[in-house]
Write a protein that holds these residues in place. Structure first.
Motif, mmCIF file in Angstrom:
data_model
loop_
_atom_site.group_PDB
_atom_site.id
_atom_site.type_symbol
_atom_site.label_atom_id
_atom_site.label_comp_id
_atom_site.label_asym_id
_atom_site.label_seq_id
_atom_site.Cartn_x
_atom_site.Cartn_y
_atom_site.Cartn_z
ATOM 1 N N LEU A 143 -1.730 54.134 -66.687
ATOM 2 C CA LEU A 143 -1.159 53.149 -67.598
ATOM 3 C C LEU A 143 0.361 53.252 -67.543
ATOM 4 O O LEU A 143 0.910 54.321 -67.280
ATOM 5 N N ILE A 144 1.031 52.134 -67.838
ATOM 6 C CA ILE A 144 2.494 52.111 -67.887
ATOM 7 C C ILE A 144 2.940 51.742 -69.298
ATOM 8 O O ILE A 144 2.394 50.824 -69.899
ATOM 9 N N TYR A 145 3.916 52.459 -69.816
ATOM 10 C CA TYR A 145 4.513 52.080 -71.096
ATOM 11 C C TYR A 145 5.911 51.517 -70.842
ATOM 12 O O TYR A 145 6.549 51.821 -69.832
ATOM 13 N N GLY A 146 6.376 50.661 -71.749
ATOM 14 C CA GLY A 146 7.696 50.049 -71.601
ATOM 15 C C GLY A 146 7.671 48.739 -70.829
ATOM 16 O O GLY A 146 8.721 48.239 -70.412
ATOM 17 N N LEU A 147 6.483 48.149 -70.650
ATOM 18 C CA LEU A 147 6.371 46.878 -69.927
ATOM 19 C C LEU A 147 6.838 45.703 -70.795
ATOM 20 O O LEU A 147 6.824 45.795 -72.027
ATOM 21 N N PRO A 148 7.229 44.590 -70.178
ATOM 22 C CA PRO A 148 7.639 43.424 -70.967
ATOM 23 C C PRO A 148 6.500 42.918 -71.844
ATOM 24 O O PRO A 148 5.334 42.980 -71.451
ATOM 25 N N LYS A 149 6.859 42.500 -73.056
ATOM 26 C CA LYS A 149 5.923 41.954 -74.056
ATOM 27 C C LYS A 149 5.044 43.033 -74.687
ATOM 28 O O LYS A 149 4.236 42.744 -75.564
ATOM 29 N N GLN A 150 5.200 44.275 -74.249
ATOM 30 C CA GLN A 150 4.356 45.345 -74.770
ATOM 31 C C GLN A 150 4.833 45.763 -76.156
ATOM 32 O O GLN A 150 6.033 45.860 -76.417
ATOM 33 N N THR A 151 3.886 46.024 -77.048
ATOM 34 C CA THR A 151 4.188 46.504 -78.391
ATOM 35 C C THR A 151 3.460 47.823 -78.615
ATOM 36 O O THR A 151 2.515 48.145 -77.874
ATOM 37 N N PRO A 152 3.871 48.596 -79.614
ATOM 38 C CA PRO A 152 3.127 49.830 -79.907
ATOM 39 C C PRO A 152 1.642 49.557 -80.159
ATOM 40 O O PRO A 152 0.788 50.339 -79.725
ATOM 41 N N PHE A 153 1.337 48.439 -80.818
ATOM 42 C CA PHE A 153 -0.067 48.128 -81.091
ATOM 43 C C PHE A 153 -0.835 47.832 -79.813
ATOM 44 O O PHE A 153 -1.925 48.364 -79.592
ATOM 45 N N SER A 154 -0.274 46.976 -78.935
ATOM 46 C CA SER A 154 -0.996 46.600 -77.713
ATOM 47 C C SER A 154 -1.134 47.786 -76.765
ATOM 48 O O SER A 154 -2.156 47.944 -76.090
ATOM 49 N N PHE A 155 -0.112 48.662 -76.706
ATOM 50 C CA PHE A 155 -0.213 49.831 -75.848
ATOM 51 C C PHE A 155 -1.261 50.802 -76.379
ATOM 52 O O PHE A 155 -2.081 51.333 -75.614
ATOM 53 N N THR A 156 -1.248 51.029 -77.682
ATOM 54 C CA THR A 156 -2.231 51.931 -78.286
ATOM 55 C C THR A 156 -3.637 51.394 -78.110
ATOM 56 O O THR A 156 -4.585 52.150 -77.835
#
Length: 462
Positions: free
Chosen positions: A214-227
């Motif tokens: 998985l990648i964190y810090g992607l465009p449009k990504q939020t803490p909720f969507s990543f979690t």
């Protein structure tokens, strides 16, 4: 068991920067010298005489789809026939290299990576494995580490069956992000069901290890969507989860110019992502291996870390000790003793050279004694979160504190920040500092520190 971690907001603010990636030492940015075929053959001869085990890495540069977050010089094409000529070049390269390898040198690790390895069809995958077996001591047993990177959009049960049949026993599944708006922003549309199908196939076909990236810090990504994405991934119970930060460098990677910088998450949002990820992974029983890798307690990497035998090099973590690495294909990286080099990324150059029965151009570096010391320090930090002074001093005939005297103010600053501790015996990264091990590793990289010894070292977390 693998190490646990603790979240520390202050360390995140001090040491996390997504524009400061790091992998291993020396980095490919230092591969500045032309490496002749003679130098490569000489290094192979030394490896042969020492009877060192080998790790083979085959790079497939083709992909049918352009992912905007890419940092490799991949070749995006819908023309599947391009793999035919490329396979022929790979065969030629393997034959040239094999002449300088002892047939008895064991192949303890094999990795098929690059853009999309399953761009090759099942017949071509069998053909490629045939080339490897014809030229090297490749033994398709369940104990060797034969891994492949998988794009769930480009792989099905049938292909997984072929991969298992020809000897692969570990899969690294590239998920990256699952939220629809994130996927649209990076031009990578895939469902959790596609990933689930690959995991089910791997389990049914008895692949030994399933790893999900998985990648964190992607465009449009939020803490909720990543979690949410991480929660869905953890429900599949992979053996390993790999988290990597996205570095937006459009000036360096043209494909990233298609990403709107305004869509990137803030530092505060990324901090929330990492804190929640650390909590979720710890609660699910995943210990921190290092370099973004989390693993269950019965995973090979966790066991090797506990035993003190975990290795880290140009191809990432491994349980293969004292191995030399040979890379095949465009952009492939090799490490033979103290010689590191990377094949040209120009496909035409690569194929032209091999059509003339010559090795492709390569650039690299021959490590000097100082490089070897620093490489060992960084290796030990990456694998054990600690450097034992006595062991290093016996091996290289140095006094640790005297040798790194110029770095000591920064080391003490890191200790004061709670990132690490210093005793008479060792330098050890704290539980709250482990997610920021890369910052400590960068400190010992002379190419990064020689021009600015007094500036704080900053890098991406995990």
């Amino acid at each position: 068991m693998a190490h646990t971690t603790e979240w520390n907001e202050s360390l995140f603010r001090t040491y996390h920067r997504l524009n400061k990636p790091y992998s291993s030492y020396p980095t490919v940015e230092q591969f500045q010298h032309n490496i002749s075929a003679f130098e490569r053959f000489s290094a192979l001869r030394t490896s042969r005489q020492a009877q060192r085990a080998l790790a083979l890495n085959v790079h497939i540069p083709f992909s049918a789809n352009a992912c905007y977050y890419g940092t490799e010089k991949n070749i995006v094409t819908k023309d599947r026939s391009r793999s035919t000529a490329y396979l022929h070049s790979l065969e030629q390269e393997m034959r040239l290299i094999a002449k300088h390898v002892n047939p008895q040198q064991s192949i303890e690790q094999l990795h098929l990576g690059g853009a999309t390895p399953t761009f090759l069809n099942p017949s071509e995958l069998r053909q490629l494995m045939g080339y490897l077996k014809d030229n090297f001591n490749v033994d398709s047993n369940n104990f060797s580490q034969y891994s492949i990177d998988i794009d769930p959009r480009e792989t099905d049960w049938s292909t997984m069956g072929v991969l298992r049949d020809i000897g692969f026993n570990r899969v690294n599944i590239e998920v990256q992000g699952l939220a629809p708006d994130v996927q649209r922003a990076i031009n990578r549309l895939q469902t959790i069901e596609q990933t689930q199908n690959i995991v089910e196939a791997a389990r049914t076909l008895q692949f030994r290890t399933v790893s999900i990236n998985l990648i964190y810090g992607l465009p449009k990504q939020t803490p909720f969507s990543f979690t949410q994405a991480l929660t869905e991934v953890l429900a599949l119970i992979p053996d390993r989860v790999v988290l990597q930060g996205f570095q937006h460098q459009p000036q360096k990677y043209r494909i990233q110019q298609r990403i709107n910088a305004a869509d990137l998450p803030t530092a505060e949002a990324i901090a929330q992502m990492l804190e929640q990820a650390q909590q979720l992974l710890n609660a699910a029983g995943y210990g921190y291996i290092g370099m973004g890798h989390f693993a269950l307690a019965d995973d090979d990497f966790a066991s090797a870390q506990e035993d003190g035998t975990l290795q880290h090099g140009t191809q990432g973590y491994s349980t293969c000790r004292n191995c030399d690495t040979i890379g095949f294909g465009v952009s492939a990286i090799s490490q033979l003793g103290n010689l590191y080099y990377q094949n040209t990324s120009d496909l035409t150059q690569y194929q032209t050279a091999l059509s003339n029965q010559q090795l492709a151009p390569a650039r690299g570096i021959l490590c000097n004694p100082d490089d070897l010391i620093r490489s060992r320090v960084i290796h030990d930090l990456s694998c054990q979160f600690s450097v034992n002074f006595a062991s290093l001093e016996r091996r290289y005939g140095i006094h640790f504190q005297d040798y790194f005297k110029a770095l000591w103010p920064q080391i003490e600053r890191m200790q004061n920040d709670g990132l690490l501790t210093i005793s008479q015996q060792a330098l050890t990264i704290t539980a709250q500092g482990r997610l920021f091990t890369l910052a400590v590793c960068q400190l010992f990289d002379r190419y990064l520190t020689q021009s600015n010894l007094n500036a704080p070292v900053i890098t991406q977390a995990i």
